[in-house]
Scaffold this motif. Structure first.
Motif, PDB file in Angstrom:
ATOM      1  N   MET B  19     -70.253  31.656 -18.858  1.00 43.00           N
ATOM      2  CA  MET B  19     -68.847  31.342 -18.706  1.00 43.00           C
ATOM      3  C   MET B  19     -68.049  32.637 -18.544  1.00 43.00           C
ATOM      4  O   MET B  19     -68.539  33.729 -18.864  1.00 43.00           O
ATOM      5  N   THR B  20     -66.829  32.476 -18.031  1.00 44.96           N
ATOM      6  CA  THR B  20     -65.920  33.602 -17.856  1.00 44.96           C
ATOM      7  C   THR B  20     -64.641  33.333 -18.610  1.00 44.96           C
ATOM      8  O   THR B  20     -64.041  32.269 -18.471  1.00 44.96           O
ATOM      9  N   LEU B  21     -64.238  34.309 -19.428  1.00 41.04           N
ATOM     10  CA  LEU B  21     -62.950  34.250 -20.111  1.00 41.04           C
ATOM     11  C   LEU B  21     -61.936  35.002 -19.250  1.00 41.04           C
ATOM     12  O   LEU B  21     -62.191  36.121 -18.808  1.00 41.04           O
ATOM     13  N   GLN B  22     -60.791  34.361 -19.065  1.00 36.05           N
ATOM     14  CA  GLN B  22     -59.764  34.941 -18.200  1.00 36.05           C
ATOM     15  C   GLN B  22     -58.641  35.547 -19.028  1.00 36.05           C
ATOM     16  O   GLN B  22     -58.272  35.029 -20.078  1.00 36.05           O
ATOM     17  N   CYS B  23     -58.090  36.635 -18.538  1.00 35.86           N
ATOM     18  CA  CYS B  23     -56.960  37.299 -19.187  1.00 35.86           C
ATOM     19  C   CYS B  23     -56.025  37.821 -18.116  1.00 35.86           C
ATOM     20  O   CYS B  23     -56.480  38.390 -17.109  1.00 35.86           O
ATOM     21  N   ALA B  24     -54.727  37.641 -18.346  1.00 35.70           N
ATOM     22  CA  ALA B  24     -53.728  38.168 -17.425  1.00 35.70           C
ATOM     23  C   ALA B  24     -52.532  38.689 -18.208  1.00 35.70           C
ATOM     24  O   ALA B  24     -52.186  38.125 -19.248  1.00 35.70           O
ATOM     25  N   GLN B  25     -51.919  39.753 -17.699  1.00 37.17           N
ATOM     26  CA  GLN B  25     -50.713  40.299 -18.329  1.00 37.17           C
ATOM     27  C   GLN B  25     -49.644  40.510 -17.262  1.00 37.17           C
ATOM     28  O   GLN B  25     -49.954  40.865 -16.128  1.00 37.17           O
ATOM     29  N   ASP B  26     -48.395  40.294 -17.677  1.00 36.72           N
ATOM     30  CA  ASP B  26     -47.284  40.394 -16.720  1.00 36.72           C
ATOM     31  C   ASP B  26     -46.341  41.532 -17.096  1.00 36.72           C
ATOM     32  O   ASP B  26     -45.158  41.512 -16.737  1.00 36.72           O
ATOM     33  N   MET B  27     -46.840  42.532 -17.808  1.00 41.32           N
ATOM     34  CA  MET B  27     -46.009  43.643 -18.266  1.00 41.32           C
ATOM     35  C   MET B  27     -46.227  44.901 -17.425  1.00 41.32           C
ATOM     36  O   MET B  27     -45.725  45.963 -17.778  1.00 41.32           O
ATOM     37  N   ASN B  30     -51.108  49.427 -17.440  1.00 41.60           N
ATOM     38  CA  ASN B  30     -52.241  50.027 -16.744  1.00 41.60           C
ATOM     39  C   ASN B  30     -53.583  49.677 -17.372  1.00 41.60           C
ATOM     40  O   ASN B  30     -54.571  49.526 -16.677  1.00 41.60           O
ATOM     41  N   SER B  31     -53.616  49.580 -18.691  1.00 43.96           N
ATOM     42  CA  SER B  31     -54.892  49.454 -19.395  1.00 43.96           C
ATOM     43  C   SER B  31     -55.056  48.074 -20.008  1.00 43.96           C
ATOM     44  O   SER B  31     -54.096  47.472 -20.484  1.00 43.96           O
ATOM     45  N   MET B  32     -56.295  47.599 -20.004  1.00 41.58           N
ATOM     46  CA  MET B  32     -56.605  46.292 -20.598  1.00 41.58           C
ATOM     47  C   MET B  32     -57.910  46.375 -21.378  1.00 41.58           C
ATOM     48  O   MET B  32     -58.762  47.228 -21.088  1.00 41.58           O
ATOM     49  N   TYR B  33     -58.056  45.482 -22.367  1.00 42.80           N
ATOM     50  CA  TYR B  33     -59.159  45.576 -23.327  1.00 42.80           C
ATOM     51  C   TYR B  33     -59.671  44.182 -23.656  1.00 42.80           C
ATOM     52  O   TYR B  33     -58.908  43.215 -23.661  1.00 42.80           O
ATOM     53  N   ARG B  72     -53.205  43.031 -12.941  1.00 46.21           N
ATOM     54  CA  ARG B  72     -52.817  41.998 -13.887  1.00 46.21           C
ATOM     55  C   ARG B  72     -53.979  41.372 -14.638  1.00 46.21           C
ATOM     56  O   ARG B  72     -53.818  40.927 -15.771  1.00 46.21           O
ATOM     57  N   GLU B  73     -55.152  41.280 -14.011  1.00 50.44           N
ATOM     58  CA  GLU B  73     -56.200  40.413 -14.540  1.00 50.44           C
ATOM     59  C   GLU B  73     -57.470  41.183 -14.927  1.00 50.44           C
ATOM     60  O   GLU B  73     -57.924  42.067 -14.199  1.00 50.44           O
ATOM     61  N   PHE B  74     -58.049  40.760 -16.057  1.00 52.26           N
ATOM     62  CA  PHE B  74     -59.253  41.408 -16.584  1.00 52.26           C
ATOM     63  C   PHE B  74     -60.111  40.306 -17.197  1.00 52.26           C
ATOM     64  O   PHE B  74     -59.743  39.734 -18.218  1.00 52.26           O
ATOM     65  N   SER B  75     -61.249  40.007 -16.571  1.00 50.04           N
ATOM     66  CA  SER B  75     -62.065  38.885 -17.042  1.00 50.04           C
ATOM     67  C   SER B  75     -63.305  39.389 -17.767  1.00 50.04           C
ATOM     68  O   SER B  75     -63.810  40.483 -17.502  1.00 50.04           O
TER      69      SER B  75
END
Lengths: 114, 113
Positions: B19-27, B30-33, B72-75
């Motif tokens: 499975m894939t977990l999805q993550c998105a940010q609208d701020m 630059n960096s995602m974790y 925006r997106e980091f899965s």
């Protein structure tokens, strides 16, 4: 490498009593220090941070923490707790080197009783 | 502003499923974790992306892969789920590469049976 130790896994306290949540860190370089709070079934929210300057930092809801470099500590205090402060509190550290993210402690569950 | 959003909120998998977990940010960060949270262990970093187009391993990367699809997106992908991957997964983002101050999503509670 840095590490964070939160000595107490749970702290029960009565409403309006003072509380201290302990946090110690180890690092061979300068650090940035944070306290995050996690309310039940929610993500973490930043409570307060020490980046530089005054060693005493405060949050908007009455918590404060003091950076003590000689004791490598960043304890969180509140003089009078409310039921609504019941949550899990995480101490975290970040160094200025490299690109790695925050290192978190294991968390302290604060349980405020009426 | 929604901040950091994660889907799904809950998921149950059988051992071996993917499975894939999805993550998105609208701020416009630059960096995602990606972190996992287990009782008594705090949050442990799985992977992070300091900026669009880069990804790096954290403390516990085994069994996971990530994709920084755009800014925006980091899965996070589990190719063959194992019971040891039962956990709560949090995505976070920060404006500054290196994560001095991070914003967290609400989490995904994953159970692998």
């Amino acid at each position: 490498a840095q590490s964070v130790t939160q000595l107490d896994s749970q702290v029960p306290v009565f409403e309006e009593a003072p509380v201290e949540l302990r946090c110690n860190y180890s690092s061979s370089v300068s650090v940035y220090l944070f306290w995050y709070v996690q309310y039940p079934n929610q993500g973490l929210q930043l409570l307060l941070k020490y980046l530089s300057g005054s060693t005493l930092v405060e949050s908007i809801n009455g918590f404060e923490a003091e950076f003590n470099k000689s004791q490598t500590s960043f304890h969180l205090r509140k003089p009078s707790v409310h039921i609504s402060d019941t949550a899990e509190y995480f101490c975290a550290v970040k160094t200025d080197t490299g690109r790695r993210a925050l290192t978190f402690g294991s968390g302290t569950r604060l349980q405020v009783q009426p | 502003n929604a901040g950091v959003t994660q889907t799904p909120k809950f998921q149950v998998l059988k051992t071996g499923q993917s499975m894939t977990l999805q993550c998105a940010q609208d701020m416009n960060h630059n960096s995602m974790y990606w972190y996992r949270q287990d009782p008594g262990m705090g949050l442990r970093l799985i992977y992070y992306s300091a900026s669009e187009g880069t990804t790096d391993k954290g403390e516990v990367p085994n069994g996971y892969n990530v994709s920084r699809l755009n800014k925006r997106e980091f899965s996070l992908r589990l190719e063959s789920a194992a019971p040891s991957q039962t956990s709560v997964y949090f995505c976070a983002s920060s404006e500054v590469p290196g994560g001095a101050e991070q914003y967290f999503g609400p989490g995904t509670r994953l159970t692998v049976t």
